[in-house]
Scaffold this motif. Structure first.
Motif, mmCIF file in Angstrom:
data_model
loop_
_atom_site.group_PDB
_atom_site.id
_atom_site.type_symbol
_atom_site.label_atom_id
_atom_site.label_comp_id
_atom_site.label_asym_id
_atom_site.label_seq_id
_atom_site.Cartn_x
_atom_site.Cartn_y
_atom_site.Cartn_z
ATOM 1 N N GLY A 284 1.192 -1.045 0.003
ATOM 2 C CA GLY A 284 0.446 0.683 -0.314
ATOM 3 C C GLY A 284 0.569 1.018 0.377
ATOM 4 N N ALA A 285 2.480 0.664 1.059
ATOM 5 C CA ALA A 285 3.001 1.988 0.995
ATOM 6 C C ALA A 285 3.608 2.900 -0.549
ATOM 7 C CB ALA A 285 3.645 1.891 1.707
ATOM 8 N N VAL A 286 3.518 1.610 -1.565
ATOM 9 C CA VAL A 286 4.064 2.262 -2.661
ATOM 10 C C VAL A 286 2.649 2.703 -3.470
ATOM 11 C CG1 VAL A 286 5.196 1.266 -4.836
ATOM 12 C CG2 VAL A 286 6.240 0.576 -2.666
ATOM 13 N N HIS A 287 1.922 1.379 -3.497
ATOM 14 C CA HIS A 287 1.021 1.783 -4.237
ATOM 15 C C HIS A 287 0.245 2.859 -4.269
ATOM 16 C CE1 HIS A 287 -2.117 0.555 -7.298
ATOM 17 N NE2 HIS A 287 -3.587 0.170 -6.113
ATOM 18 N N LEU A 288 0.562 3.158 -2.285
ATOM 19 C CA LEU A 288 -1.133 4.677 -3.390
ATOM 20 C C LEU A 288 0.125 5.695 -3.323
ATOM 21 C CD1 LEU A 288 -2.886 3.474 0.133
ATOM 22 C CD2 LEU A 288 -3.925 3.437 -2.376
ATOM 23 N N ALA A 289 1.434 5.815 -3.954
ATOM 24 C CA ALA A 289 1.791 7.223 -3.572
ATOM 25 C C ALA A 289 2.785 7.328 -2.750
ATOM 26 C CB ALA A 289 1.249 7.948 -4.955
ATOM 27 N N TRP A 290 2.581 6.968 -1.723
ATOM 28 C CA TRP A 290 3.421 7.569 -0.259
ATOM 29 C C TRP A 290 5.126 7.226 -0.219
ATOM 30 C CZ3 TRP A 290 0.627 10.785 2.598
ATOM 31 C CH2 TRP A 290 -0.774 10.602 3.208
ATOM 32 N N HIS A 291 5.246 6.085 -0.568
ATOM 33 C CA HIS A 291 6.342 5.496 -0.303
ATOM 34 C C HIS A 291 7.362 5.173 -2.128
ATOM 35 C CE1 HIS A 291 6.682 6.909 3.926
ATOM 36 N NE2 HIS A 291 5.849 6.152 3.978
ATOM 37 N N TYR A 292 8.307 5.358 -1.793
ATOM 38 C CA TYR A 292 9.402 4.350 -2.623
ATOM 39 C C TYR A 292 9.658 3.388 -2.094
ATOM 40 C CZ TYR A 292 10.937 9.563 -3.661
ATOM 41 O OH TYR A 292 10.242 10.686 -4.175
ATOM 42 N N GLY A 293 9.549 2.427 -2.866
ATOM 43 C CA GLY A 293 10.275 1.119 -2.292
ATOM 44 C C GLY A 293 10.850 0.450 -1.090
ATOM 45 N N ILE A 294 11.988 1.785 -1.679
ATOM 46 C CA ILE A 294 13.198 1.649 -0.617
ATOM 47 C C ILE A 294 13.008 1.804 0.881
ATOM 48 C CG2 ILE A 294 14.533 3.724 -1.521
ATOM 49 C CD1 ILE A 294 17.063 2.530 -0.773
ATOM 50 N N ASP A 295 11.659 3.122 0.671
ATOM 51 C CA ASP A 295 12.264 3.288 2.071
ATOM 52 C C ASP A 295 10.826 2.285 2.859
ATOM 53 O OD1 ASP A 295 12.238 5.815 0.910
ATOM 54 O OD2 ASP A 295 10.252 6.797 0.888
ATOM 55 N N GLY A 296 10.391 1.664 3.065
ATOM 56 C CA GLY A 296 10.208 -0.038 3.423
ATOM 57 C C GLY A 296 11.282 -0.506 3.672
ATOM 58 N N TYR A 297 12.054 -0.906 3.199
ATOM 59 C CA TYR A 297 13.369 -2.133 2.546
ATOM 60 C C TYR A 297 14.032 -1.584 3.323
ATOM 61 C CZ TYR A 297 11.502 -2.708 -1.905
ATOM 62 O OH TYR A 297 11.251 -3.484 -2.465
ATOM 63 N N ALA A 298 13.805 -0.344 3.911
ATOM 64 C CA ALA A 298 15.511 0.669 4.847
ATOM 65 C C ALA A 298 14.505 -0.055 6.580
ATOM 66 C CB ALA A 298 15.306 1.591 4.797
ATOM 67 N N SER A 299 13.099 0.427 6.305
ATOM 68 C CA SER A 299 12.322 0.177 7.839
ATOM 69 C C SER A 299 12.582 -1.139 8.089
ATOM 70 C CB SER A 299 11.334 0.331 8.351
ATOM 71 O OG SER A 299 11.085 2.492 7.469
ATOM 72 N N MET A 300 12.571 -2.057 7.430
ATOM 73 C CA MET A 300 12.360 -3.619 7.837
ATOM 74 C C MET A 300 13.510 -3.910 8.156
ATOM 75 S SD MET A 300 9.547 -5.783 4.670
ATOM 76 C CE MET A 300 9.876 -4.410 3.131
ATOM 77 N N LEU A 301 14.865 -3.649 7.800
ATOM 78 C CA LEU A 301 16.331 -4.046 7.758
ATOM 79 C C LEU A 301 16.362 -2.764 9.552
ATOM 80 C CD1 LEU A 301 18.283 -3.710 4.265
ATOM 81 C CD2 LEU A 301 17.597 -5.321 5.508
ATOM 82 N N ALA A 302 16.275 -2.127 9.677
ATOM 83 C CA ALA A 302 16.294 -0.628 10.454
ATOM 84 C C ALA A 302 15.774 -1.500 11.944
ATOM 85 C CB ALA A 302 16.512 0.302 10.413
ATOM 86 N N THR A 303 14.783 -1.478 11.770
ATOM 87 C CA THR A 303 13.604 -2.246 13.148
ATOM 88 C C THR A 303 14.258 -3.567 13.713
ATOM 89 O OG1 THR A 303 11.365 -1.135 12.109
ATOM 90 C CG2 THR A 303 11.270 -2.541 13.763
ATOM 91 N N PRO A 304 13.853 -4.289 13.366
ATOM 92 C CA PRO A 304 15.208 -5.412 13.744
ATOM 93 C C PRO A 304 16.313 -5.040 14.587
ATOM 94 C CG PRO A 304 14.447 -6.169 11.762
ATOM 95 C CD PRO A 304 14.260 -4.749 12.007
ATOM 96 N N VAL A 305 17.174 -4.361 13.941
ATOM 97 C CA VAL A 305 18.311 -3.845 14.941
ATOM 98 C C VAL A 305 18.111 -2.602 15.786
ATOM 99 C CG1 VAL A 305 20.164 -2.464 14.648
ATOM 100 C CG2 VAL A 305 19.395 -3.829 12.679
ATOM 101 N N ILE A 306 16.849 -2.038 15.686
ATOM 102 C CA ILE A 306 16.105 -1.459 16.623
ATOM 103 C C ILE A 306 15.961 -2.570 18.235
ATOM 104 C CG2 ILE A 306 14.908 -0.071 17.605
ATOM 105 C CD1 ILE A 306 14.844 1.593 15.229
ATOM 106 N N TRP A 307 14.870 -3.027 17.344
ATOM 107 C CA TRP A 307 14.258 -5.105 18.378
ATOM 108 C C TRP A 307 15.793 -5.220 19.461
ATOM 109 C CZ3 TRP A 307 9.336 -5.989 20.950
ATOM 110 C CH2 TRP A 307 9.337 -7.600 20.927
ATOM 111 N N ALA A 308 16.531 -5.299 18.396
ATOM 112 C CA ALA A 308 17.691 -5.873 19.307
ATOM 113 C C ALA A 308 18.057 -5.323 20.448
ATOM 114 C CB ALA A 308 18.398 -6.490 18.577
#
Length: 331
Positions: A284-308
């Motif tokens: 939805g973030a990409v299809h609804l023009a809110w975000h570039y694809g990489i915006d979500g990829y970066a979040s998916m990589l960074a959030t597990p690090v923050i969780w740790a």
């Protein structure tokens, strides 16, 4: 939260960012009241269906058995400062352009195209998603994100079953919003596909916006109205509820990732519901023009690090508390 507030007020003073710490006071009060009434109604109904001889003592015993006093003791302090935290966050997000003017969209677009074989991410998804009902469903779940976030947040806030897990989630939640939603958003100041035309005069995503506007005539695309409101708020001075434009990284995807990590340990339906919701939010973030694809990829990589990191902080704090109990201070 205290450290975040200090940094936020310091930054607001340095860059003259307007701050309103009461943006969400009424909203959280209303939500808390509704949730309280619903939970009390559910518990009362269950007790009445058991037909006890004395209703009110039975209801009191059920509330005590559900650890209501302990839940209130540990949960209320957090719940009372959450509106202030979110108000500070929105104030800072709305003032990001005062700290770092938007500049990174062209670079992010170039990197995004490189990752996706030379084309924008939305073009890859479009053949699968360019149907009015599909767009409507994606928008529905994208709007459901706020409800999912708040429900899980409040469940964790008032949870008594696992002290360390509760601490880890709450610390990770605050760090995710602060580090990704404010710090990273300032470093990589960008507006996202929906706003590159009004901010840069770039028509790259005009075909996607045209599709969304055409679809909106048949199936409501609420994202368009929200984007219009954000654009209008950007021209005004001072924060407003839900205001602030920022693309990289995606906080929607970051929170969905955090919740998926949290729900994973429960297994079953909750585990896969968390994963499915994360996928839908990214699409939805990409299809609804809110975000570039990489915006979500970066979040998916960074959030597990923050969780740790949050897990390490929670473990260290629990160890310190245990040491204080075993060797109490003479003071």
């Amino acid at each position: 939260m205290f450290v975040y507030a200090l940094v936020a007020f310091a930054a607001a003073a340095r860059w003259n960012v307007p701050v309103n710490v009461r943006l969400y006071s009424q909203g959280f009060l209303l939500f808390g009241s509704v949730v309280t009434v619903i939970l009390f109604a559910v518990i009362s109904t269950r007790v009445m269906l058991e037909r006890p001889q004395r209703l009110f003592p039975a209801l009191r015993d059920r509330l005590v058995a559900n650890e209501l006093p302990n839940r209130l003791i540990i949960g209320l302090p957090v719940a009372l400062v959450l509106p202030v935290f979110f108000s500070l966050f929105t104030s800072m997000k709305g003032g990001l352009s005062r700290i770092v003017p938007f500049y990174a969209d062209s670079t992010i677009m170039a990197i995004d195209r490189t990752i996706h074989g030379g084309v924008d991410a939305w073009k890859i998804l479009h053949p699968l998603l360019e149907y009015g009902p599909v767009t409507f469903v994606l928008n529905f779940f994208y709007n459901l994100w706020f409800a999912e976030m708040v429900i899980i947040l409040f469940c964790v806030t008032f949870s008594t079953s696992n002290e360390r897990l509760r601490s880890q989630y709450l610390v990770a939640f605050v760090l995710t919003w602060a580090l990704l939603g404010n710090v990273a958003a300032s470093i990589f100041a960008s507006v996202g596909p929906a706003f590159v035309m009004p901010f840069y005069g770039d028509a790259t995503f005009s075909p996607l916006m045209d599709y969304l506007q055409t679809t909106d005539t048949t199936y409501p695309v609420w994202a368009l109205k929200a984007q219009g409101n954000l654009l209008a708020d950007a021209a005004l001075d001072g924060p407003r509820s839900g205001s602030g434009i920022s693309a990289f990284p995606s906080l929607h995807v970051a929170v969905a990732t955090l919740n998926a990590i949290y729900l994973w340990r429960f297994g079953g339906l909750l585990r896969w519901a968390g994963i499915a919701f994360l996928i839908v939010i990214q699409l939805g973030a990409v299809h609804l023009a809110w975000h570039y694809g990489i915006d979500g990829y970066a979040s998916m990589l960074a959030t597990p690090v923050i969780w740790a990191v949050a897990g390490w902080l929670s473990k260290a704090q629990r160890g310190q508390n245990r040491l204080q109990v075993e060797n109490p201070s003479p003071l």
